[in-house]
Enzyme design. Sequence first.
Site, PDB file in Angstrom:
ATOM      1  N   ALA A   1       0.902  -1.265  -0.082  1.00  0.00           N
ATOM      2  CA  ALA A   1      -0.117   0.167   0.002  1.00  0.00           C
ATOM      3  C   ALA A   1       1.000   1.343   0.160  1.00  0.00           C
ATOM      4  CB  ALA A   1      -0.947  -0.001   1.199  1.00  0.00           C
ATOM      5  N   SER A   2       1.940   1.132  -0.398  1.00  0.00           N
ATOM      6  CA  SER A   2       3.161   2.142  -0.337  1.00  0.00           C
ATOM      7  C   SER A   2       3.321   2.896   0.870  1.00  0.00           C
ATOM      8  CB  SER A   2       2.561   3.021  -1.704  1.00  0.00           C
ATOM      9  OG  SER A   2       3.575   4.045  -1.886  1.00  0.00           O
ATOM     10  N   HIS A   3       2.804   4.346   0.660  1.00  0.00           N
ATOM     11  CA  HIS A   3       3.019   5.121   1.660  1.00  0.00           C
ATOM     12  C   HIS A   3       1.664   5.322   2.717  1.00  0.00           C
ATOM     13  CE1 HIS A   3       0.603   7.081  -1.521  1.00  0.00           C
ATOM     14  NE2 HIS A   3       0.116   7.940  -0.461  1.00  0.00           N
TER      15      HIS A   3
END
Length: 121
Positions: free
Chosen positions: A101-103
Amino acid sequence: MYIASHIFKANDIRAIADTELTNAAVERIGLAIGAYFLSRGETRAIVCQDVRESSPRIAKGVCKALAKAGVAVVDIGTYATPVCYFAGRYLGISASVMITASHNPGEYNGMKITSRDTTIF
């Protein structure tokens, strides 16, 4: 089965892992990704995951669904997103699903999908 449309972003899929990316939702999404890959002539795909707590469950579901769809899965394990892309180039596999979910905060997870060496959008 209902899958909320808001989880499908411009370049990836991001959702609250435990409530929106349920096992059933992951299977449906994985089957759709598999059908998409096959429609583009891609019969093999890399699956990689980040270190989020929900990533192993989601990666397992994606691997199972892709295989069920007829895609040969190369599960490379837990790495950062650039390693997933590098592995595709190194192994000559242009399709991939990166579980991340990346960041986003820890309760989120998602999928970055590549086909023919470019992200889908």
